[in-house]
Motif scaffolding. Structure first.
Motif, short mmCIF file in Angstrom:
data_model
loop_
_atom_site.label_atom_id
_atom_site.label_comp_id
_atom_site.label_asym_id
_atom_site.label_seq_id
_atom_site.Cartn_x
_atom_site.Cartn_y
_atom_site.Cartn_z
N GLU B 22 50.90 19.31 21.32
CA GLU B 22 51.80 19.15 20.17
C GLU B 22 51.49 20.15 19.05
OE1 GLU B 22 51.46 15.28 18.22
OE2 GLU B 22 49.48 15.04 19.10
N GLY B 24 51.20 23.23 19.72
CA GLY B 24 51.81 24.48 20.16
C GLY B 24 50.90 25.35 21.01
N GLY B 119 61.30 29.25 18.54
CA GLY B 119 60.00 29.62 19.10
C GLY B 119 59.34 30.73 18.27
N TRP B 122 58.15 29.34 15.02
CA TRP B 122 57.01 28.43 15.14
C TRP B 122 55.71 29.17 15.45
CZ3 TRP B 122 55.81 24.79 19.80
CH2 TRP B 122 54.87 23.83 19.42
N ARG B 123 55.78 30.05 16.45
CA ARG B 123 54.55 30.66 16.96
C ARG B 123 54.64 32.19 17.10
NH1 ARG B 123 50.12 27.64 17.08
NH2 ARG B 123 49.39 28.68 18.97
N GLN B 127 56.43 33.28 12.10
CA GLN B 127 55.49 32.21 11.75
C GLN B 127 55.20 32.20 10.25
OE1 GLN B 127 52.18 32.27 14.44
NE2 GLN B 127 51.39 30.30 13.76
N GLY B 304 60.15 27.39 21.67
CA GLY B 304 61.18 26.82 20.80
C GLY B 304 61.74 25.51 21.36
N ARG B 307 59.33 22.88 20.59
CA ARG B 307 59.29 22.62 19.14
C ARG B 307 60.36 21.63 18.68
NH1 ARG B 307 56.51 21.95 14.61
NH2 ARG B 307 57.59 22.68 12.76
N TYR B 311 60.05 18.02 15.46
CA TYR B 311 60.53 17.92 14.08
C TYR B 311 61.60 16.85 13.92
CZ TYR B 311 64.36 21.44 15.10
OH TYR B 311 65.43 22.15 15.58
#
Lengths: 311, 311
Positions: B22, B24, B119, B122-123, B127, B304, B307, B311
Motif C-alpha cells: 500500500e 507503493g 502512476g 504517485w511514484r 511525485q 496508477g 493507486r 485514495y
C-alpha cells in the motif's frame, strides 16, 4: 435546528453576502459597499462585522454556523492565498487566515468565477450534474470547472481560466492579459463588438449597426430582426464561442456546459449559434455534453461561496 | 503486516499485472497475454485467475488485499462502464462489476492514459505534486489530468484527452478521431514525421532526412547532429507541442507537466524546443508550471491502477 452557512462574493463596488441554510435555502441576502481605500484593508473587516451583526440580529448560536465562504476577484490557491486582486487593491493576502482570525469561523475561499460555477452547479443551471463547465460571457470571458462536484482550483488558483485559451493565430490586437488571440477577445461582449466591426468593415452592405456606436446586445437584437450583416456577425461570434468551448470541453469532458454573464441574456439563440462549430471541433468522446443557461445571475457567487463549506 | 494492492494495465498484446504494497513498493510485476478472441471475453477472467494464483503463491490473506485497479485502453466512466475498447474487442462492458464478481475484491477502473498519469504522479515524474498534466507522446498523443491527487475522469471518461484539442485550422488530413487539426496530428511521433515531411517538401536544402523513410527519432537525432533542416523540423514540432500544452495548461493550471511516451526519449531537448511557444501561448497565471520527464515508462499504468484503490 438546522445549521447555517454564509456566502460572500466580493466585487469591486459591493460585497454580496448571503445567509443560507446548509440545504442551500436563502435566509437573507444583502450587500455592503467595498471600501477600496488603503489597498482594500477594510474589506474583510467590513465583511466580518456585517456577518457578526447578522448573527446577533438573527440570534443564531455560534455552533450552528458552519463557516464562511468567500469569492474573490483574483486567483486564490488551495491555502487561501490571494496573490493579487487588482480591483480590490490587494496583493498577496491570505484571505482565509485573515477572515478566520476576524470571525473565529471556518473560512474557505476561491476565485469568483470558480465560485460562481460552483453556485450554478449546486443550485442553478448545472444542478444535478457533477461535472460542469461554466462559461461567463461578460466584458471578458470567465470560466469555472466543477469536477465531481468540486471546484477545479489548479496549482495557483487559475483553473478554469478558459477566457485565455489561445484561439486565433495572427491576432494583431493584444488581450488584456498580454497575449494575442485569446478566446475572450472574440467571445466576450467586447469581443462580439470587435468581431462585428471587422465584418462591417469588410462589406458595404446596409445594416442597422453601420455608423453606430453599438453594443453586443444590439448585434443580437438586429440579428433576431433579420438584419443580414448582424446575422453574419452573430454567426461569426457563435463560431468563436463554439470553438473555444469545444477546446475546453475536450480537455475536461464536462457533462453540462452552463453559459452565464451578460451575453447569455441573448438566450437559447446562443446555443444555435455555437453548436455547428462546437460539434466540428470537439473530440467525439466529449460531444454529448448538454448546454444550459445560468440561472442564478449575480447570486451565483454567494451560493457557490457557501457551498465550499459543505463539501 | 502491511496490506497489498494489485494494479493491472490491459494492453492490446499483454496485460501487465503488479502486486504492490500500500506504500507503493513493487513486490512483483508480471505479464499475461491478452486473449482478444470472442470479443475479448476471456481477458478479465484471465486477469482474475492470475491474481488469484499470485495470492495463493504468496500465501496472502484475503483481508490483506485492498483491491484491484484496472487501466483499460478506452474511456471508463465513474461507474466502471467501459463504452468501447476497440483494441480488446470490448463494447459496453462494466469492467468494475465484472472483475469484482470474478474475484470478490474491490475494483476500480480508468482509462489507461489517465491511470498512467496517476502512476507518474504517485511514484514517477510528478511525485510531490497534486496537480499534474501528463502528455504521452507516442503513435498518438494521450493525456491525463491529476487534480488534487486524483484522476479527472470527466463525464464519460474522456477527461484529459488533450490529443484531440483543436490546434490548427485548415488541416487537409483527418485525424483518426475524424476531426481535422487535432494536437496529435502534429505532436505525436507520427505527427513529427508528417510535419517534417512538409518542411522537407518546402525546401531543396540538403538533409540526412531527405529521400529516406525516416522516423521521429531520426529527426531528433539529426537535429542533435546539427542537420539544419532537421533542426527546423524539430523546432516546428516543439512549436506545436508547446502550443497544445499551453492550451491544456490554461484550462487546468497544472503545477507540473510530465512528458512521457516514445518521443520523450529525446529527453530535456524537448523542453527547449517547446518552451518558446508554451510561454507565448499560455495564460500568465498558469505559466509557472514545471516540466519533467516521465520516469516509470511502461510500468506507470500498473502503479496508477493500484493507486486508485488507495485514495
Amino acid at each position: 435546528m438546522g445549521k447555517y452557512v454564509f456566502g460572500v462574493d466580493i466585487g469591486g463596488t459591493t460585497a454580496k453576502i448571503g445567509l443560507l441554510t446548509e440545504e442551500g435555502e436563502k435566509v437573507e441576502l444583502w450587500e455592503i459597499p467595498t471600501r477600496k481605500e488603503n489597498n482594500g484593508s477594510s474589506i474583510l473587516s467590513d465583511v466580518a462585522e456585517s456577518v457578526k451583526a447578522k448573527i446577533a440580529e438573527k440570534n443564531i448560536a455560534s455552533e450552528d454556523i458552519i463557516g464562511i465562504g468567500l469569492g474573490v476577484p483574483g486567483a486564490v490557491d488551495a491555502d487561501g492565498m490571494c496573490l493579487q486582486a487588482v480591483n480590490l487593491g490587494w496583493s498577496k493576502l491570505n484571505v482565509v487566515k485573515e477572515l478566520e482570525s476576524l470571525t473565529g469561523f471556518k473560512v474557505k475561499a476561491g476565485n469568483d468565477a470558480n465560485v460562481a460555477a460552483l453556485g450554478e452547479q449546486w443550485r442553478g443551471g448545472g444542478q444535478g450534474h457533477q461535472n460542469m463547465l461554466l462559461v461567463t460571457l461578460g466584458t471578458g470571458v470567465g470560466g469555472g470547472i466543477i469536477n465531481e462536484g468540486k471546484i477545479l482550483t489548479g496549482a495557483t488558483g487559475s483553473g478554469g481560466e478558459i477566457g485565455h485559451i489561445h484561439l486565433v493565430d495572427d491576432e494583431p490586437e493584444a488581450c488584456g492579459c498580454g497575449n494575442n488571440g485569446c478566446f475572450e477577445q472574440y467571445a466576450s461582449a467586447t469581443g462580439a463588438v470587435r468581431v462585428s466591426r471587422r465584418i462591417l468593415a469588410e462589406t458595404t452592405e446596409d445594416s442597422v449597426l453601420r455608423g453606430k456606436d453599438f453594443e453586443c446586445k444590439d448585434v443580437f437584437d438586429a440579428a433576431k430582426k433579420g438584419d443580414k450583416v448582424a446575422v453574419k456577425c452573430a454567426e461569426k461570434y457563435g463560431y468563436y464561442l463554439g470553438k473555444g468551448i469545444a477546446i475546453a470541453s475536450t480537455v475536461v469532458n464536462p457533462e453540462i456546459i452552463v453559459i452565464g454573464g451578460g451575453v447569455s441574456k441573448a438566450g437559447e439563440m446562443l446555443f444555435d449559434l455555437l453548436m455547428p462549430s462546437f460539434k466540428k471541433y470537439v473530440f467525439s468522446g466529449c460531444s454529448t455534453a448538454q448546454f444550459a443557461l445560468a440561472k442564478l445571475g449575480n447570486d451565483a457567487g454567494v451560493f457557490g461561496a457557501a457551498r465550499m463549506l459543505l463539501y
